[in-house]
Design an enzyme around this catalytic site. Structure first.
Site, PDB file in Angstrom:
ATOM      1  N   CYS A   1       0.839  -1.190   0.000  1.00 14.24           N
ATOM      2  CA  CYS A   1       0.000   0.000   0.000  1.00 14.24           C
ATOM      3  C   CYS A   1       0.877   1.244   0.000  1.00 14.24           C
ATOM      4  O   CYS A   1       2.064   1.183   0.291  1.00 14.24           O
ATOM      5  CB  CYS A   1      -0.906   0.008   1.222  1.00 14.24           C
ATOM      6  SG  CYS A   1      -1.956  -1.448   1.352  1.00 14.24           S
TER       7      CYS A   1
ATOM      8  N   THR B   1      11.245 -10.799 -10.993  1.00 12.36           N
ATOM      9  CA  THR B   1      12.257 -10.311 -11.923  1.00 12.36           C
ATOM     10  C   THR B   1      13.649 -10.349 -11.312  1.00 12.36           C
ATOM     11  O   THR B   1      14.630 -10.657 -12.000  1.00 12.36           O
ATOM     12  CB  THR B   1      11.889  -8.885 -12.374  1.00 12.36           C
ATOM     13  OG1 THR B   1      10.750  -8.953 -13.244  1.00 12.36           O
ATOM     14  CG2 THR B   1      13.027  -8.219 -13.119  1.00 12.36           C
ATOM     15  N   SER B   2      13.774 -10.039 -10.038  1.00 15.59           N
ATOM     16  CA  SER B   2      15.086 -10.073  -9.384  1.00 15.59           C
ATOM     17  C   SER B   2      15.657 -11.491  -9.378  1.00 15.59           C
ATOM     18  O   SER B   2      16.864 -11.691  -9.546  1.00 15.59           O
ATOM     19  CB  SER B   2      14.971  -9.540  -7.951  1.00 15.59           C
ATOM     20  OG  SER B   2      14.589  -8.185  -7.948  1.00 15.59           O
TER      21      SER B   2
ATOM     22  N   SER C   1      16.664  -6.931  -4.815  1.00 10.53           N
ATOM     23  CA  SER C   1      15.324  -6.352  -4.724  1.00 10.53           C
ATOM     24  C   SER C   1      15.377  -4.922  -5.230  1.00 10.53           C
ATOM     25  O   SER C   1      16.176  -4.127  -4.736  1.00 10.53           O
ATOM     26  CB  SER C   1      14.820  -6.385  -3.276  1.00 10.53           C
ATOM     27  OG  SER C   1      13.665  -5.585  -3.112  1.00 10.53           O
ATOM     28  N   GLN C   2      14.555  -4.604  -6.210  1.00 10.04           N
ATOM     29  CA  GLN C   2      14.508  -3.236  -6.728  1.00 10.04           C
ATOM     30  C   GLN C   2      14.171  -2.259  -5.618  1.00 10.04           C
ATOM     31  O   GLN C   2      14.851  -1.249  -5.422  1.00 10.04           O
ATOM     32  CB  GLN C   2      13.475  -3.148  -7.860  1.00 10.04           C
ATOM     33  CG  GLN C   2      13.489  -1.841  -8.646  1.00 10.04           C
ATOM     34  CD  GLN C   2      12.782  -0.669  -7.971  1.00 10.04           C
ATOM     35  OE1 GLN C   2      13.259   0.463  -8.021  1.00 10.04           O
ATOM     36  NE2 GLN C   2      11.671  -0.918  -7.310  1.00 10.04           N
ATOM     37  N   SER C   3      13.125  -2.558  -4.856  1.00  5.68           N
ATOM     38  CA  SER C   3      12.672  -1.643  -3.803  1.00  5.68           C
ATOM     39  C   SER C   3      13.526  -1.730  -2.550  1.00  5.68           C
ATOM     40  O   SER C   3      13.583  -0.789  -1.767  1.00  5.68           O
ATOM     41  CB  SER C   3      11.218  -1.955  -3.431  1.00  5.68           C
ATOM     42  OG  SER C   3      11.132  -3.233  -2.806  1.00  5.68           O
TER      43      SER C   3
ATOM     44  N   THR D   1      11.258  -5.978  -0.381  1.00  5.62           N
ATOM     45  CA  THR D   1      10.508  -7.200  -0.675  1.00  5.62           C
ATOM     46  C   THR D   1      10.482  -8.113   0.551  1.00  5.62           C
ATOM     47  O   THR D   1      11.533  -8.520   1.056  1.00  5.62           O
ATOM     48  CB  THR D   1      11.126  -7.929  -1.874  1.00  5.62           C
ATOM     49  OG1 THR D   1      11.264  -7.005  -2.959  1.00  5.62           O
ATOM     50  CG2 THR D   1      10.265  -9.098  -2.303  1.00  5.62           C
TER      51      THR D   1
ATOM     52  N   HIS E   1      10.235 -33.176 -22.881  1.00 12.01           N
ATOM     53  CA  HIS E   1       9.747 -33.755 -21.631  1.00 12.01           C
ATOM     54  C   HIS E   1       8.387 -33.194 -21.220  1.00 12.01           C
ATOM     55  O   HIS E   1       8.071 -33.143 -20.029  1.00 12.01           O
ATOM     56  CB  HIS E   1      10.775 -33.542 -20.523  1.00 12.01           C
ATOM     57  CG  HIS E   1      12.101 -34.157 -20.825  1.00 12.01           C
ATOM     58  ND1 HIS E   1      12.345 -35.503 -20.714  1.00 12.01           N
ATOM     59  CD2 HIS E   1      13.256 -33.600 -21.284  1.00 12.01           C
ATOM     60  CE1 HIS E   1      13.593 -35.760 -21.063  1.00 12.01           C
ATOM     61  NE2 HIS E   1      14.166 -34.621 -21.422  1.00 12.01           N
TER      62      HIS E   1
END
EC number: 2.6.1.16
Length: 682
Positions: free
Chosen positions: A2, A377-378, A422-424, A427, A578
């Site tokens: 948030c 993504t990380s 982690s971008q931020s 996380t 497979h």
């Protein structure tokens, strides 16, 4: 998940309309953190003690819907002026309770709005607290965990042992009963013009602006006289009184403004002077004076909180001429990858220096294993660089999804080095994995894009990727900068390995040419748009490759599913026989990443299998690859670079494709449903 924003003007006259505008702009800057619903709390028209009122306005939907709702409030005079006022605002990403006005924040203590609170995080023991409060006669109206906090502070206030109890003491008593993660900002009719904010596990910072001299650059941390053991005894402690020497204020009791926010993007247009709160800090503003308290004292605590200067400009968080932040950030990658390398890679001497790691380099070189941990993504950035890290460091490299790493209680040893991407920097799962590894004595390294974030503060050392603010929920430029940061680490580790010098020089030459090659890839945007026109009505999509480009497939498929809502799957080409081959037919779109690298021949085998099953492969290939193009339904030809960096060039067409698919399908690229940018809850 948030977004929290709050604004206090002390001796700075503002109309209610100006206060609304400030709060709404703050929320709009934070909307990427959540956009299910939004709300604000401001003072009502009456200032008499018995008639004080807090006005709540809450609305389901994006911040724009709240903005429109505010001007429909007939009971509020927008022209009324406040010399001192505190307003709070919130944009929500639902974790407890469906998105609606009742579940939106601010949450209130009772029908008279005596206390209101905004919250980012999850309270894990809220059911027990709710049961206790219901037994005391408190009635609940929402499904949220946050309402428990509002009711709990009302309970503490109702059972206070003295009339002169401070607002910060109430909050201090409340948070000792909370389990989980939170950033909280409180407002109350009983404490007009006062604000209290606190955090544990979720980010919160305070901006300060004044045209007058401030009393200090270092705010001392204050402690209570005792701790509270359980919820039944929370009304029996006292906080010591404050004086001006322990607070931050404008000298001479002059005008000052305070801004509270989940991250810096909401504050930077107002001020670049900020204080980053630590876990369990309680920041209180009364009479224009900011003080910081802590619940418990430990030997490692910093005795003060410094005012820091943000290195960010407003234009970095504006769209400019682009239709979406994601599009802007894709096209910023020539600059962002250069900024990641700037001052770190010396192309003349073929050396790499990561300043954040230099003091720990000897310890890192003595390690027995590297563990690289991330989410989404990380995690893909870690997968993309695992092979080159193993090659350059000659160490085993484990790449882990943070949630799975924790679920398995993975063995970690003192001679491990653990990376947390982690971008931020906030996380939740990655942060929990960091604390897990620290408890076991491993050296911890953070790779983040946010100065002052929890991961950057709690790790032993780290690398700031310098990609610039990333607003789009779907990460693009942060991925390529994380990728390069890990490659630079490998280059630094291998600097004294004679046998690897030729390979190092090849990679460094590749890094040098990367910004120009990215520009060349971005010039294919129109061709990729034409491809999207053929694909946007499809329901499913396969992306396959292997070797260095397996991570490209994972990341490309993630981007497509994130913002287009098409089912997409990243497949390791070696696993085609497979199971995944059963999905291939002439209707199923198949994107194959085939580059001139050591896996080229094996990828050709996979290509033959796809075409033999009437598949129509869309191939991302090198410019000089005539062999692959013979079997392709369509090709996107990319410039060639060193094999371990090719994934940076090959992921950009998939970023662009996902963007165009989402636009053609009529979706809001920057606000994908059910997702938020900063995942601060488990």
């Amino acid at each position: 998940m948030c977004g929290i924003f709050a604004y206090m003007n002390y001796r700075v006259p503002k109309t209610r309309k100006e206060i609304f505008e400030t709060l709404i702009r703050g929320l709009q800057r934070l909307e990427y953190r959540g956009y299910d619903s939004a709300g604000v709390a401001i003072d009502g028209n009456n200032h008499e003690v018995k008639e004080r009122h807090i006005h709540l306005v809450k609305k389901r939907g994006k911040v724009k819907a709240l903005d429109e709702e505010l001007y429909k409030q007939d009971s509020m005079d927008l022209k009324v002026e406040f010399e001192t006022h505190f307003g709070i605002a919130h944009t929500r990403w639902a974790t407890h309770g469906v998105p609606n006005a009742v579940n939106s924040h601010p949450q209130r203590s009772d029908k008279d709005n005596e206390f209101v609170v905004i919250h980012n995080g999850i309270i894990t023991n809220y059911k027990d607290l709710r049961k206790f409060l219901e037994s005391k006669g408190y009635e609940f109206e929402s499904e949220t965990d946050t309402e428990t906090i509002a009711k709990l502070i009302k309970y503490v206030f109702d059972n206070r042992e003295t009339e002169d109890i401070t607002f910060s003491t109430l909050v201090e008593r409340v948070i000792q009963q909370l389990e989980g993660a939170f950033a909280l900002v409180f407002k109350s009719i009983h404490y007009p013009g006062e604000a209290v904010a606190t955090r544990r596990g979720s980010p919160l910072l305070i901006g300060v602006r004044s045209k007058y001299k401030l009393s200090t650059e270092q705010i001392p941390v204050l402690y209570p006289t005792c701790n509270i053991e359980n919820v039944k005894n929370i009304c029996k402690t006292r906080m010591k009184r404050l004086d001006s020497s322990t607070c931050l204020h404008a000298v001479g009791d002059k005008a000052v403004e305070f801004f509270f926010a989940s991250d810096a993007s909401a504050i930077i247009e107002h001020t670049n002077r900020v204080i980053f709160l630590e876990d369990d800090d309680i920041a209180a503003v009364a009479d224009g004076k900011l003080s910081i308290h802590r619940v418990k004292r430990s030997a490692t605590d910093d005795p003060s909180r410094a005012i820091q200067t943000l290195q960010m400009e407003l234009q970095q968080i504006m769209k400019g001429n682009f239709s979406a932040f994601m599009q802007k950030e894709i096209f910023e990658q020539p600059e962002s990858v250069f900024n990641t390398m700037r001052g770190r890679v010396n192309f003349e001497t073929n050396t790499v220096l990561l300043g954040g790691l230099k003091d720990h380099l000897k310890e890192i070189r003595r390690c027995r294993r590297l563990i690289v941990i991330g989410c989404g993504t990380s995690y893909h950035a870690a997968v993309a660089t695992r092979q080159v890290l193993e090659e350059l460091t000659e160490l085993p490299v484990m790449v882990e999804l943070a949630s799975d790493f924790l679920d398995r209680n993975t063995p970690v040893f003192r001679d491990d080095v653990c990376f947390f991407i982690s971008q931020s920097g906030e996380t939740a799962d990655t942060l929990l994995a960091l604390r897990y590894c620290k408890d076991r004595g491993a050296l911890t390294v953070g790779i983040t894009n946010t100065v002052g974030s929890s991961i950057s503060r709690e790790t032993d050392c780290g690398v700031h990727i310098n990609a610039g603010p990333e607003i789009g929920v779907a990460s693009t430029k942060a991925y390529t900068s994380q990728f390069i940061s890990l490659v630079m680490f490998g280059l630094m580790m291998s600097e004294d390995r004679i046998s690897l010098q030729n390979r190092r020089q090849e990679i460094i030459r590749g890094l040098r040419s990367l910004p120009e090659l990215i520009k060349e890839v971005l010039s294919l945007d129109e061709k990729i748009h034409d491809l999207a026109l053929e694909l946007y009505t499809q329901r499913s999509l396969l992306v396959m490759g292997r070797g260095y480009n397996y991570a490209t497939c994972l990341e490309g498929a993630l981007k497509i599913k994130e913002i287009t809502y098409m089912h997409s799957e990243g497949i390791l080409a070696g696993e085609l026989k497979h199971g995944p081959l059963a999905l291939v037919d002439k209707q199923m779109p198949v994107i194959m990443v085939i580059m001139k690298d050591p896996c080229f021949a094996k990828c050709q085998n996979a290509l033959q299998q796809v075409t033999a099953r009437q598949g129509r492969p869309i191939i991302l290939c090198s410019k000089d690859d005539t062999e692959s193009s013979k079997f392709a339904y369509k090709t996107i030809e990319l410039p060639h670079t060193v094999d371990c960096l090719q994934g940076i060039l090959s992921v950009i067409p998939l970023q662009l494709l996902s963007f165009h698919l989402a636009v053609l399908r009529g979706y809001d690229v920057d606000f994908p449903r059910n997702l938020a940018k900063s995942v601060t809850v488990e």
